[in-house]
Design an enzyme around this catalytic site. Sequence first.
Site, PDB file in Angstrom:
ATOM      1  CB  CYS A 143      -0.949  -0.006   1.198  1.00  0.00           C
ATOM      2  SG  CYS A 143      -0.106  -0.013   2.809  1.00  0.00           S
ATOM      3  CG  HIS A 215      -3.831   1.152   5.045  1.00  0.00           C
ATOM      4  ND1 HIS A 215      -3.475   0.276   4.047  1.00  0.00           N
ATOM      5  CD2 HIS A 215      -4.910   1.848   4.580  1.00  0.00           C
ATOM      6  CE1 HIS A 215      -4.301   0.419   3.024  1.00  0.00           C
ATOM      7  NE2 HIS A 215      -5.175   1.365   3.329  1.00  0.00           N
TER       8      HIS A 215
END
Length: 890
Positions: A143, A215
């Site tokens: 990510c 994230h």
Amino acid sequence: MSASSSRLLFDCGSLDWPNKSLFGDPTTRDVMNEHISSTWNAVIRRHMLAPNANAETILGRDGLPSAQFDAYGAMLPSFIQALNAPTTRLRISAPLSTAESILCADASHAPWLYMANSVCAYEATHLQPVQTFIAFNFAHGYCYLSLFIPLSFRITFENARGFSRFLEQLPDILGAYPTLAAIYKTMLFAIRLFPEVLQAPIPIIAKRPGVLQFHVSDARGLPPSWFPMKCGSVASFVALITNNLNSDLLNGIVGSNGDGEHYTNWNSGHDHWIVNRFITVKDLHSSLKSALEVDLDTEGGRNAVLDLLLDLGVTNLVRREKRFPAYFQGAESVYLLLSCERVGNELVAVQDALQEPLANYSGLDLRALIINLGGLPSRHSDICYTRNIFENDNHLVWNFEFYRIASITKNAQIDRDVLSSSMANLFSDFVSESSNGQYRVKEPRPVVQYRVEHDEPVASSAPSAWWQVLIGITTAILGAIIFFLWRCFLRAKRVKFQAKDSFPWFTTSGDDDSPPPPGDSPSRPPGRSPDRVLPRTVVRDLSFNDDDDLHSVDLNEAGSRFGEVVSLIARGNLRELAGAIPESLSNLTLLQTSASGSGFYTMVALYLATLGDAITAFHEHNDASPATIQSLRTLELQLEARGLRFNEAGTPANLIQRGVNSSVGRALVRLTQSALLATGENFRTRMATTLERIAAERLNTLTAYDQRVIEMTTELLAAIKPVLEVERSELTPHLANAEALLQVYNNLFSTDYVSASLLALRREMILRSAEGRVGEQPTSASDAANEELVQRSMTKLDKEIELFQAQIDSQRRAVTITEASNLRENILQPINTVANIAMAGAFLRGGARHRMPGMPDVATPMPNPFRAFSGRGHSLTTTRSGGLFRRPRV
């Protein structure tokens, strides 16, 4: 959040705002360079999330979901349900700890950040959209690639090709699940090469509450209750991290949580290595030597040898979390695979001969068979393993060592060549020593010595030998004179001190200050204060003099307490060291300031300070960070090179690492998680297994952490057991007690476990309560409203049950995750530390004395011959399997 965080994306006063482009007018919108765009296409094809994969969750490195996206989509599925949603539940928040508030902020006041959309991602400080890809999502662990998409629009034409090469290398170097510190270093490198990206916006980097997991957001929004970092551009990200370099959050994993060492691409196909049996060549020869000393003409002697053969080797030598051992004592310490069919057939033949009547096989015949077993490594060198050979044959990579991927194959081939040429010599030595020359084997081929060949220029004529001798003598005399002058210069710089009988308080000669009266000590030593905190750093940040070693230290000058510190380090008792480290640090601080050889004292003080932190973390949590262990090992190599002796059983760093790997408490916590996820009879079976393991471990010596885990696990299972056995009418208090204990268990051991059995019972109680309320006859308008509310509650409960079932199904499907997504992680380990370790190892092995390029060839001395019983064999297990090498009789 800044004051501008409440500013909305669009101007609500403008009537045409729904038709506006998210990135401005198409005529002025930034366009990505063609080279960069083609590079992104190649990166996307390799690292995009598969179309059939579940894009609604974040998967950790263990393959299990760790977060769910689009919380508001489940709460507000339709207009009517949005109006009926409880107002108090529309703000998703979690408590922000002090450590997290350094880098993160609470964004629960901006619910649009947690909503999934098909348009854009957001940046954190102004909550504005950023340019990103919305047609797909990156694979789990990658990510962080979303951070570099907005940077691609800011690259100038001159730097386009360089940035394209940077993007090509990015996924291969960082791999999956890098640390936040690795992302920070990558951004610094990008700023140095491409300064135009400094003001580029970046998507939100979100942190999971209470867990070292990050994230990088995309169009799916943020996971519920996660905290955004307080940065919205490349410059603000670098500035934020630079101002907080000592924060533990930098060790967090981007995309996952946890940092345990393991083989990154271990799968079920490698599980057979766990039960396979190995033995070192040294242990094999030692065991056979012991068997030859037994009287083989008696029944008792043959039974003893039979038992010895059945106990050969060890299992559980390697697994996903346990690396294949490295060897440092030579070829006799490589591992032979006993579970191979070829080796098993030879062992079974000897076993059958031992079980035959005495008249069939004499003692001499059996001795010949046993001696022949010593040649197993030479006859089957293809199943002899070193770490390089094992990892190359099985294509395994240990995390934190991705820099070795390119050299594993080369090192494995070198090990194969050395083993194939050395095993015959080892077998010959074994035969001659065990049979006193009675048996002979054919002459082994000579061991190949590997060296680098250099092209030498062709000389027209040979130089005079006397001229070379004269040059050598002159050079030696000049070198001795220079060395003598240099030593005199160093001695002239040293300050003379007066030694005391006890720990010294020193004053410099020629100082204007008068010395303290006899029997008294000054209020503080000259120089730095003794209670000054030592800097926490690694050896590469210090510059030590090579002459500062234990041999150059005057122990009379240093005092008796320094000698006690040296003896404590040599004994290697962690409990003694933990008690003596605080006082020793203050004494060493004084020696650094006033005594000669201060570089050595500084190194010892740094080692003790780092060791004290590691011992404290181990006693409290049965854990020690890899960076601390790496620093300890580096310092131990430096101290050992300077004459400090360590315990032969293992250095303190090795003892701490072994304790962490064999932690009973952590094993029980993982076993408890497995039991909690089961239901029905599976839960009862796993609970009984866990309690049996606890009963067996109570008999051993345990740490305080292990005792705490055992007590809490026992209480938790004891509280859950009556919940499954009592009547439904008495279920409520037992269920509440079990859920409370489970929450306490999670808080104590930093876990987020849930019990499938408790969740099922709780939902069953809610459903039964709702059904009872629905069955009542409405008697008034208020009752009718209550019935409608119950119907809505039933609908909501059905959706929650479906969501719970979907989570269970996603956990089961996650087991099939491909090994490509887990191949690389934590690639940017401290390269300087690794280089220091390699250099220290080279010097300790005498690498500095090897032949330099251009020097004439010299004969390489042969290694010392193998000596049986030179050391006691080491076994990982003592499990006896009587039928391991037995084959069925026809």
